[in-house]
Design a protein around this motif. Structure first.
Motif, PDB file in Angstrom:
ATOM      1  N   MET A 309       0.827  -1.203   0.000  1.00  0.00           N
ATOM      2  CA  MET A 309       0.000   0.000   0.000  1.00  0.00           C
ATOM      3  C   MET A 309       0.861   1.253   0.000  1.00  0.00           C
ATOM      4  SD  MET A 309      -3.066   1.038   2.620  1.00  0.00           S
ATOM      5  CE  MET A 309      -3.978   2.591   2.400  1.00  0.00           C
ATOM      6  N   ALA A 310       1.913   1.240   0.827  1.00  0.00           N
ATOM      7  CA  ALA A 310       2.835   2.377   0.845  1.00  0.00           C
ATOM      8  C   ALA A 310       3.516   2.551  -0.504  1.00  0.00           C
ATOM      9  CB  ALA A 310       3.876   2.176   1.944  1.00  0.00           C
ATOM     10  N   ALA A 311       3.888   1.429  -1.140  1.00  0.00           N
ATOM     11  CA  ALA A 311       4.508   1.511  -2.472  1.00  0.00           C
ATOM     12  C   ALA A 311       3.536   2.105  -3.481  1.00  0.00           C
ATOM     13  CB  ALA A 311       4.960   0.119  -2.916  1.00  0.00           C
ATOM     14  N   GLY A 312       2.259   1.758  -3.370  1.00  0.00           N
ATOM     15  CA  GLY A 312       1.261   2.328  -4.269  1.00  0.00           C
ATOM     16  C   GLY A 312       1.112   3.828  -4.085  1.00  0.00           C
ATOM     17  N   GLY A 337      -8.077   7.862  -9.746  1.00  0.00           N
ATOM     18  CA  GLY A 337      -7.891   7.421  -8.368  1.00  0.00           C
ATOM     19  C   GLY A 337      -9.143   6.786  -7.792  1.00  0.00           C
ATOM     20  N   SER A 338     -10.309   7.363  -8.084  1.00  0.00           N
ATOM     21  CA  SER A 338     -11.571   6.779  -7.624  1.00  0.00           C
ATOM     22  C   SER A 338     -11.803   5.412  -8.250  1.00  0.00           C
ATOM     23  CB  SER A 338     -12.738   7.716  -7.956  1.00  0.00           C
ATOM     24  OG  SER A 338     -12.588   8.974  -7.336  1.00  0.00           O
ATOM     25  N   ALA A 339     -11.501   5.290  -9.552  1.00  0.00           N
ATOM     26  CA  ALA A 339     -11.700   4.017 -10.244  1.00  0.00           C
ATOM     27  C   ALA A 339     -10.768   2.929  -9.710  1.00  0.00           C
ATOM     28  CB  ALA A 339     -11.494   4.209 -11.746  1.00  0.00           C
ATOM     29  N   GLY A 370      -4.625   4.118  -5.721  1.00  0.00           N
ATOM     30  CA  GLY A 370      -5.812   4.971  -5.843  1.00  0.00           C
ATOM     31  C   GLY A 370      -5.829   6.064  -4.808  1.00  0.00           C
ATOM     32  N   PHE A 371      -5.551   5.692  -3.563  1.00  0.00           N
ATOM     33  CA  PHE A 371      -5.555   6.672  -2.479  1.00  0.00           C
ATOM     34  C   PHE A 371      -4.453   7.704  -2.675  1.00  0.00           C
ATOM     35  CE2 PHE A 371      -4.606   7.604   2.174  1.00  0.00           C
ATOM     36  CZ  PHE A 371      -5.625   8.522   2.270  1.00  0.00           C
ATOM     37  N   GLY A 372      -3.313   7.263  -3.210  1.00  0.00           N
ATOM     38  CA  GLY A 372      -2.222   8.197  -3.457  1.00  0.00           C
ATOM     39  C   GLY A 372      -2.593   9.287  -4.445  1.00  0.00           C
ATOM     40  N   GLN A 373      -3.417   8.945  -5.420  1.00  0.00           N
ATOM     41  CA  GLN A 373      -3.883   9.965  -6.367  1.00  0.00           C
ATOM     42  C   GLN A 373      -4.873  10.914  -5.702  1.00  0.00           C
ATOM     43  OE1 GLN A 373      -4.682   8.405 -10.532  1.00  0.00           O
ATOM     44  NE2 GLN A 373      -4.371   6.461  -9.456  1.00  0.00           N
ATOM     45  N   MET A 460     -17.067   4.393  -3.171  1.00  0.00           N
ATOM     46  CA  MET A 460     -16.101   4.826  -4.174  1.00  0.00           C
ATOM     47  C   MET A 460     -16.752   4.949  -5.556  1.00  0.00           C
ATOM     48  SD  MET A 460     -13.578   5.526  -2.414  1.00  0.00           S
ATOM     49  CE  MET A 460     -12.781   6.212  -3.871  1.00  0.00           C
ATOM     50  N   LEU A 461     -17.802   4.176  -5.818  1.00  0.00           N
ATOM     51  CA  LEU A 461     -18.551   4.357  -7.067  1.00  0.00           C
ATOM     52  C   LEU A 461     -19.218   5.730  -7.076  1.00  0.00           C
ATOM     53  CD1 LEU A 461     -19.622   3.221  -9.741  1.00  0.00           C
ATOM     54  CD2 LEU A 461     -21.522   2.196  -8.445  1.00  0.00           C
TER      55      LEU A 461
END
Length: 490
Positions: A309-312, A337-339, A370-373, A460-461
């Protein structure tokens, strides 16, 4: 500021982000030694207040920090927040009792409310004309991801090989260096034209946030939802919100200006930040419980599953920074990011008692990407759309709504999980089950957890739908003092 001063100022901001991300993870790993040392008889019952005092104080200060940035300038507010955080850290490290430690955590939380929010305002001012977009979001995401990966390991190391007080005292060397460097090198815009601060409005916003967080913390856990404590706090929450909304219509410069909500990017961005906090709040927690209860992964090894997750997050920060510099808009990254986050939750919802752990790692990698974006681009979106004289309020308001969403998510998902669980005993007794009962209990927990992740995917949708509705046309740059202009949606 000279280029060297800008680089040093930017480094100071990155250090404060590291302190903010590391603090909660390190402290959570030290709770057992803290209780054993300070209050072995009754400390377990008071441990939740170590987290609550910090989060309550942090959330309550956010609206005021934003307005103070616009009135006094970002530099004194930033240094004041960092100073409060370091003062609280020193008091925590010297705590002779658990009550002292809880009160010191509240002081630390007052400062922490500005570490992530006001820091992003400072970064916005530090960007040069050639780097107006995404540079801060990219570096901030990269550093936050790195701190997230190091945090669990550092917390476990300190709790096993050093005194628990170092979980707090470790903030002081880096924090003091950042404070002194920031005081010398930062040269930011000074006080705004309007020096008024809506103190009663800030108090109402703090009361509303505190009451809401207490309801979500107490309801169904320490007290029943129908108990006088929860109902009384919920009534105070509703009353303070009603008074806050009324005050926004009667004062010239309210703590949360209604004009900001008339800008589509800000209105939709605030909603997206709240929904993102709502969906992501339980992701890490429930995955960690799944690994330890359903898959018998030791707690020391479960933290390593956060590395994907951190890498993402780190990868998303780098990629969005480079693509943003080439002209890609924040809207593009919020949609993607949402997708991606939606796909991650759908993958987590397909988790069973025999699912490959590589699938779990892959889902967490997607979740981080996604969260990173969303993490950086929603802040960037707010700062781009806000008028210059409301930069601080717009930045901290997004963080405020994300904090409220996180509190609601923790409560709603926890309640939902408890109602969906149909195994032997309650969820709290799952670890004590043995034999066939344990098998049935684990299967029931995993089934309930999958439904919770499906609900998060639904949220998230909705985020994806709102992201698509973001206007394509960027608002024209505005000078301080100009009224907010609404861009025409595409």
């Amino acid at each position: 500021m000279s280029p060297i001063q800008r680089r040093l100022g930017f480094l100071v901001c990155l250090v404060t982000i590291v302190l903010a991300v590391l603090d909660t993870q390190i402290v959570s790993a030290a709770t057992v030694p803290i209780v054993r040392d300070l209050d072995p008889a009754h400390g377990i019952a008071r441990i939740p207040w170590l987290v609550s005092a910090y989060s309550l104080a942090s959330a309550a200060m956010l609206p005021l920090y934003g307005r103070l940035c616009d009135v006094l300038g970002a530099k004194p507010v930033f240094l004041g927040a960092l100073g409060a955080f370091l003062t609280g850290s020193a008091l925590c490290g010297a705590a002779p009792s658990l009550g002292w430690l809880i009160a010191s955590r509240a002081v630390q939380g007052i400062g922490a409310g500005g570490l992530m929010s006001v820091t992003m305002v400072v970064i916005a001012h530090l960007k040069g004309p050639e780097e107006k977009r995404n540079g801060g979001a990219a570096a901030g995401g990269f550093v936050a991801g790195g701190a997230m990966s190091v945090g669990p390991w550092l917390g476990g190391f300190l709790s096993q090989h050093a005194d628990w007080r170092w979980a707090f005292l470790i903030n002081l060397p880096l924090g003091v260096a950042a404070l002194l460097t920031g005081a010398v090198v930062l040269r930011l815009p000074g006080a705004g034209r309007d020096r008024s601060v809506d103190v009663p409005g800030a108090a109402l916003a703090a009361t509303f946030a505190t009451a809401l967080l207490l309801v979500t913390e107490w309801g169904g856990k320490q007290y029943a939802w129908t108990s006088p404590q929860v109902l009384g706090t919920a009534l105070a929450c509703a009353a303070s919100l009603a008074l806050l909304l009324r005050r926004r219509r009667t004062v010239s410069e309210p703590i949360l200006p209604p004009a900001l909500f008339r800008v589509p990017e800000l209105r939709l961005g605030f909603a997206l930040q709240g929904l993102t906090g709502l969906a992501l709040t339980g992701a890490i927690y429930y995955v960690m419980i799944y690994l330890q209860v359903a898959r018998a992964v030791p707690s020391s090894s479960a933290g390593l599953f956060l590395l994907p997750m951190a890498a993402g997050i780190m990868t998303a920060g780098v990629v969005t920074g480079r693509l943003g510099a080439r002209g890609r808009s924040e809207r593009t990254f919020v949609i993607s990011g949402s997708a991606v986050t939606l796909a991650a939750f759908l993958l987590l919802a397909d988790t069973g008692t025999g699912t490959s752990l590589w699938q779990v790692r892959g889902a967490l990698l997607l979740l981080g990407a996604g969260f990173g974006q969303l993490l950086g681009q929603l802040v960037q979106l707010a700062q781009t759309a806000a008028p210059a004289h409301s930069l601080g309020v717009a930045t901290t308001a997004g963080r405020f709504f994300q904090t409220l969403g996180t509190a609601l998510g923790a409560s709603l998902f926890g309640t939902l999980l408890g109602r969906l669980y149909d195994g032997p005993g309650g969820i709290g007794s799952l670890a004590a089950l043995r034999g066939a009962e344990r098998v049935r209990g684990v299967a029931a927990y995993v089934s309930a957890m999958d439904t919770v992740f499906l609900c998060a995917a639904g949220i998230m949708l909705l985020c994806l739908v709102l992201a698509v509705r973001l206007p394509r046309n960027r608002p024209a740059p505005q000078e301080p003092g100009e009224p907010v202009r609404e861009p025409v949606p595409a």
